[in-house]
Design a protein around this motif. Structure first.
Motif, PDB file in Angstrom:
ATOM      1  N   TRP A  50      44.175  28.189  47.180  1.00 52.71           N
ATOM      2  CA  TRP A  50      44.394  29.023  46.008  1.00 52.71           C
ATOM      3  C   TRP A  50      45.693  29.781  46.221  1.00 52.71           C
ATOM      4  O   TRP A  50      46.106  30.033  47.376  1.00 52.71           O
ATOM      5  CB  TRP A  50      43.218  29.992  45.859  1.00 52.71           C
ATOM      6  N   SER A  51      46.331  30.160  45.195  1.00 54.06           N
ATOM      7  CA  SER A  51      47.566  30.930  45.301  1.00 54.06           C
ATOM      8  C   SER A  51      47.354  32.154  46.201  1.00 54.06           C
ATOM      9  O   SER A  51      46.385  32.896  46.031  1.00 54.06           O
ATOM     10  CB  SER A  51      47.992  31.384  43.900  1.00 54.06           C
ATOM     11  N   ARG A  52      48.274  32.357  47.141  1.00 54.35           N
ATOM     12  CA  ARG A  52      48.173  33.521  48.033  1.00 54.35           C
ATOM     13  C   ARG A  52      48.171  34.815  47.227  1.00 54.35           C
ATOM     14  O   ARG A  52      47.405  35.734  47.496  1.00 54.35           O
ATOM     15  CB  ARG A  52      49.325  33.514  49.036  1.00 54.35           C
ATOM     16  N   ALA A  53      49.026  34.897  46.201  1.00 55.53           N
ATOM     17  CA  ALA A  53      49.089  36.104  45.368  1.00 55.53           C
ATOM     18  C   ALA A  53      47.768  36.316  44.625  1.00 55.53           C
ATOM     19  O   ALA A  53      47.272  37.447  44.544  1.00 55.53           O
ATOM     20  CB  ALA A  53      50.249  36.004  44.385  1.00 55.53           C
ATOM     21  N   ALA A  54      47.199  35.246  44.069  1.00 57.15           N
ATOM     22  CA  ALA A  54      45.934  35.372  43.334  1.00 57.15           C
ATOM     23  C   ALA A  54      44.792  35.758  44.269  1.00 57.15           C
ATOM     24  O   ALA A  54      43.942  36.589  43.918  1.00 57.15           O
ATOM     25  CB  ALA A  54      45.616  34.066  42.615  1.00 57.15           C
ATOM     26  N   LEU A  55      44.773  35.169  45.467  1.00 56.58           N
ATOM     27  CA  LEU A  55      43.722  35.501  46.432  1.00 56.58           C
ATOM     28  C   LEU A  55      43.827  36.964  46.847  1.00 56.58           C
ATOM     29  O   LEU A  55      42.825  37.682  46.893  1.00 56.58           O
ATOM     30  CB  LEU A  55      43.828  34.582  47.656  1.00 56.58           C
ATOM     31  N   ALA A  56      45.038  37.418  47.120  1.00 58.92           N
ATOM     32  CA  ALA A  56      45.241  38.821  47.502  1.00 58.92           C
ATOM     33  C   ALA A  56      44.824  39.754  46.374  1.00 58.92           C
ATOM     34  O   ALA A  56      44.136  40.760  46.605  1.00 58.92           O
ATOM     35  CB  ALA A  56      46.697  39.062  47.888  1.00 58.92           C
ATOM     36  N   ALA A  57      45.206  39.433  45.144  1.00 59.84           N
ATOM     37  CA  ALA A  57      44.833  40.267  43.999  1.00 59.84           C
ATOM     38  C   ALA A  57      43.318  40.306  43.826  1.00 59.84           C
ATOM     39  O   ALA A  57      42.741  41.367  43.542  1.00 59.84           O
ATOM     40  CB  ALA A  57      45.502  39.750  42.727  1.00 59.84           C
ATOM     41  N   ALA A  59      41.074  40.035  46.089  1.00 60.24           N
ATOM     42  CA  ALA A  59      40.490  40.858  47.151  1.00 60.24           C
ATOM     43  C   ALA A  59      41.038  42.285  47.149  1.00 60.24           C
ATOM     44  O   ALA A  59      40.657  43.095  47.994  1.00 60.24           O
ATOM     45  CB  ALA A  59      40.764  40.218  48.512  1.00 60.24           C
ATOM     46  N   ARG A  60      41.954  42.569  46.202  1.00 64.27           N
ATOM     47  CA  ARG A  60      42.601  43.878  46.104  1.00 64.27           C
ATOM     48  C   ARG A  60      43.336  44.250  47.394  1.00 64.27           C
ATOM     49  O   ARG A  60      43.209  45.360  47.916  1.00 64.27           O
ATOM     50  CB  ARG A  60      41.597  44.952  45.707  1.00 64.27           C
ATOM     51  N   LEU A  61      44.119  43.269  47.880  1.00 71.48           N
ATOM     52  CA  LEU A  61      44.924  43.441  49.086  1.00 71.48           C
ATOM     53  C   LEU A  61      46.377  43.101  48.757  1.00 71.48           C
ATOM     54  O   LEU A  61      46.643  42.335  47.825  1.00 71.48           O
ATOM     55  CB  LEU A  61      44.442  42.497  50.191  1.00 71.48           C
ATOM     56  N   PRO A  62      47.332  43.623  49.536  1.00 66.95           N
ATOM     57  CA  PRO A  62      48.728  43.241  49.313  1.00 66.95           C
ATOM     58  C   PRO A  62      48.942  41.774  49.693  1.00 66.95           C
ATOM     59  O   PRO A  62      48.356  41.284  50.665  1.00 66.95           O
ATOM     60  CB  PRO A  62      49.519  44.177  50.222  1.00 66.95           C
ATOM     61  N   ALA A  63      49.766  41.073  48.944  1.00 65.76           N
ATOM     62  CA  ALA A  63      50.015  39.651  49.196  1.00 65.76           C
ATOM     63  C   ALA A  63      51.071  39.427  50.266  1.00 65.76           C
ATOM     64  O   ALA A  63      51.243  38.307  50.730  1.00 65.76           O
ATOM     65  CB  ALA A  63      50.441  38.959  47.907  1.00 65.76           C
ATOM     66  N   THR A  64      51.790  40.476  50.656  1.00 63.35           N
ATOM     67  CA  THR A  64      52.862  40.319  51.633  1.00 63.35           C
ATOM     68  C   THR A  64      52.310  40.435  53.039  1.00 63.35           C
ATOM     69  O   THR A  64      51.223  40.958  53.272  1.00 63.35           O
ATOM     70  CB  THR A  64      53.938  41.389  51.419  1.00 63.35           C
ATOM     71  N   GLY A  65      53.070  39.953  53.968  1.00 63.76           N
ATOM     72  CA  GLY A  65      52.681  40.008  55.378  1.00 63.76           C
ATOM     73  C   GLY A  65      53.041  38.696  56.038  1.00 63.76           C
ATOM     74  O   GLY A  65      53.161  37.667  55.383  1.00 63.76           O
ATOM     75  N   SER A  66      53.225  38.741  57.332  1.00 65.56           N
ATOM     76  CA  SER A  66      53.562  37.522  58.057  1.00 65.56           C
ATOM     77  C   SER A  66      53.014  37.625  59.465  1.00 65.56           C
ATOM     78  O   SER A  66      52.507  38.654  59.877  1.00 65.56           O
ATOM     79  CB  SER A  66      55.079  37.326  58.091  1.00 65.56           C
TER      80      SER A  66
END
Length: 142
Positions: A50-57, A59-66
């Motif tokens: 699933w899109s990383r941005a959609a998954l983060a949204a 779960a109400r988490l920021p999509a950034t990180g590495s």
């Protein structure tokens, strides 16, 4: 709560690219036709892309990180030789070998690859586990 795992969702940068890696590169069969998510039946569970941005949204988490996310997926093989074959297949599909296969301190044989979005997969043969015909794992010899 029952002691089981139903679904693992990988947040990916490019859904179509990730689908091609798993479906075309690794030979997995997609289990759905939805445009926004890809499901693969993996034994008794499901792997979702699933899109990383959609998954983060969601779960109400920021999509950034590495970097290392504190989790690794694993594919256990039925034989030692299969570890090398699976790692080569993943690399041929565009994955990155993180750790070439080697003898493990616990008596098995293991290596790691990363998929196209950097999700680490361990590929391991454990002589003390049994992999049934349907791909399910049994702890101990059977």
């Amino acid at each position: 709560m029952e002691q089981r795992l139903s679904l693992v969702t990988l947040g990916v940068a490019d859904l179509e690219r990730a689908r091609r890696f798993y479906e075309d590169g690794l030979g997995w069969r997609r289990g759905n036709a939805h445009a926004e998510v890809v499901f693969f039946q993996v034994g008794g569970a499901v792997l979702a892309l699933w899109s990383r941005a959609a998954l983060a949204a969601d779960a109400r988490l920021p999509a950034t990180g590495s970097g290392f996310g504190g989790i690794a997926l694993a594919y256990n093989t039925r034989s030692r030789d299969e570890v090398d074959r699976v790692l080569a297949e993943a690399e041929a599909a565009g994955g990155t070998i993180l750790k070439p296969a080697e003898e493990a301190s616990w008596g098995g044989y293991t290596g790691y690859f990363a998929d196209l979005d950097g999700h680490p997969w361990e590929v391991a043969w454990n002589p003390d586990w049994t992999i049934l015909e349907d791909g399910s794992v049994r702890l101990g010899g059977g």
